[in-house]
Design a protein around this motif. Structure first.
Motif, short mmCIF file in Angstrom:
data_model
loop_
_atom_site.label_atom_id
_atom_site.label_comp_id
_atom_site.label_asym_id
_atom_site.label_seq_id
_atom_site.Cartn_x
_atom_site.Cartn_y
_atom_site.Cartn_z
N TYR B 31 0.82 -1.20 0.00
CA TYR B 31 0.00 0.00 0.00
C TYR B 31 0.86 1.26 0.00
O TYR B 31 0.62 2.18 -0.76
N ALA B 32 1.84 1.32 0.89
CA ALA B 32 2.65 2.53 0.97
C ALA B 32 4.03 2.22 1.53
O ALA B 32 4.23 1.26 2.27
N HIS B 34 7.30 4.18 3.46
CA HIS B 34 7.67 5.38 4.21
C HIS B 34 9.18 5.40 4.42
O HIS B 34 9.80 4.35 4.66
N PHE B 48 9.37 10.88 3.70
CA PHE B 48 8.50 10.70 2.55
C PHE B 48 7.52 9.56 2.79
O PHE B 48 7.82 8.63 3.52
N VAL B 49 6.38 9.66 2.14
CA VAL B 49 5.50 8.51 2.02
C VAL B 49 5.12 8.42 0.54
O VAL B 49 4.78 9.42 -0.10
N THR B 51 3.19 5.93 -2.58
CA THR B 51 2.23 4.86 -2.80
C THR B 51 2.23 4.34 -4.24
O THR B 51 1.96 3.16 -4.47
N HIS B 93 3.77 -0.77 4.53
CA HIS B 93 2.56 -1.36 5.09
C HIS B 93 1.60 -1.72 3.97
O HIS B 93 1.63 -1.16 2.87
N PHE B 97 -3.22 -1.61 6.83
CA PHE B 97 -2.70 -0.42 7.50
C PHE B 97 -2.51 -0.61 9.00
O PHE B 97 -2.28 0.33 9.73
N ASN B 98 -2.57 -1.82 9.45
CA ASN B 98 -2.45 -2.05 10.89
C ASN B 98 -1.06 -1.76 11.41
O ASN B 98 -0.90 -1.31 12.54
N LYS B 99 -0.06 -2.09 10.65
CA LYS B 99 1.28 -1.97 11.19
C LYS B 99 2.27 -1.65 10.08
O LYS B 99 2.07 -1.98 8.93
N PHE B 100 3.33 -1.00 10.50
CA PHE B 100 4.43 -0.72 9.61
C PHE B 100 5.48 -1.81 9.80
O PHE B 100 5.79 -2.18 10.93
N PHE B 102 9.31 -2.44 9.38
CA PHE B 102 10.53 -1.66 9.21
C PHE B 102 11.69 -2.51 8.74
O PHE B 102 11.81 -3.69 9.10
#
Lengths: 114, 112
Positions: B31-32, B34, B48-49, B51, B93, B97-100, B102
């Motif tokens: 989805y995205a 970061h 930055f983010v 998508t 993520h 969208f629950n968690k990133f 890393f």
């Protein structure tokens, strides 16, 4: 506007003791996350609150960790009893409900268990 | 679980050098992406983010690109300065969208 604040910034405790970390998210942010970085490794997800509800706690390592977010405002993360492997930097982050906004992080709490 | 990997783990450059590092992530359920800049004892700072495939973002001397089909993002720093010294983290993520997730970060040290 205040950012995400965490308290304490640093804590040194003995193995077997209890420690409680606190996170105050940005006002109005429904999403609150706890993450942990163990020395030299990646930052790992612990859990996610939406308001006062635990949305996902799949990252919590074991039942020695308890997170709460009463009233959907600040959150606490309690470690009881602490073990040596719990040492690391605990980050809290918050975000609004609309993705894909980046999460805003606190400065972290560095926990050292000796 | 999404495995996000960053390389190199650390980088030492001279002031004025341009540099870049890589973040790779699973392209399925993406989805995205970061990017964060993290100085010791400070909060990770969002850079930055992104998508969309082909996205390019720029902030001063720092820029980033995104390839969602092959699952990688590059972060570029043009004319590195000592104040650029930090750990650069990427996080991915998915749609929930629950968690990133890393990566372990790239630690950049810019020598004057």
């Amino acid at each position: 506007e205040a950012g995400v604040t965490q308290f304490p910034s640093h804590s040194v405790i003995e193995k077997g003791q209890t420690v409680t970390l606190r996170c105050d998210p940005i006002s109005g942010h429904d999403n609150l996350y706890w993450y942990r970085r163990v020395m030299g490794k990646e930052i790992k997800f612990l859990l996610h609150f939406v308001k006062e509800s635990k949305q996902d706690e799949s990252g919590m390592p074991n039942n020695r960790f308890l997170a709460e977010r009463t009233g959907g405002t600040y959150s606490t993360l309690k470690v009881q009893p602490a073990e040596l492997e719990d040492s690391g930097v605990y980050f809290c982050a918050s975000s609004s409900r609309t993705p894909p906004e980046s999460a805003f992080f606190g400065q972290g709490t560095r926990l050292t268990v000796v | 679980i999404l495995n996000v990997e960053q390389s190199p783990q650390s980088l030492h450059v001279q002031e004025g050098d341009s540099t870049n590092f890589t973040c790779s992530f699973p392209s399925s359920n993406f989805y995205a992406l970061h990017w964060y800049r993290w100085e010791t004892a400070k909060s990770p700072e969002a850079l930055f983010v992104m998508t969309l495939n082909g996205d390019e973002k720029k902030k001063g001397r720092i820029s980033a690109t995104l390839n969602t089909k092959e699952g990688y993002s590059y972060l570029y720093i043009k004319g590195s300065q000592p104040e650029d010294s930090a750990t650069y983290l990427c996080a991915s993520h998915g749609y929930n969208f629950n968690k990133f997730y890393f990566g372990s970060g790239t630690k950049l040290n810019v020598k004057p």
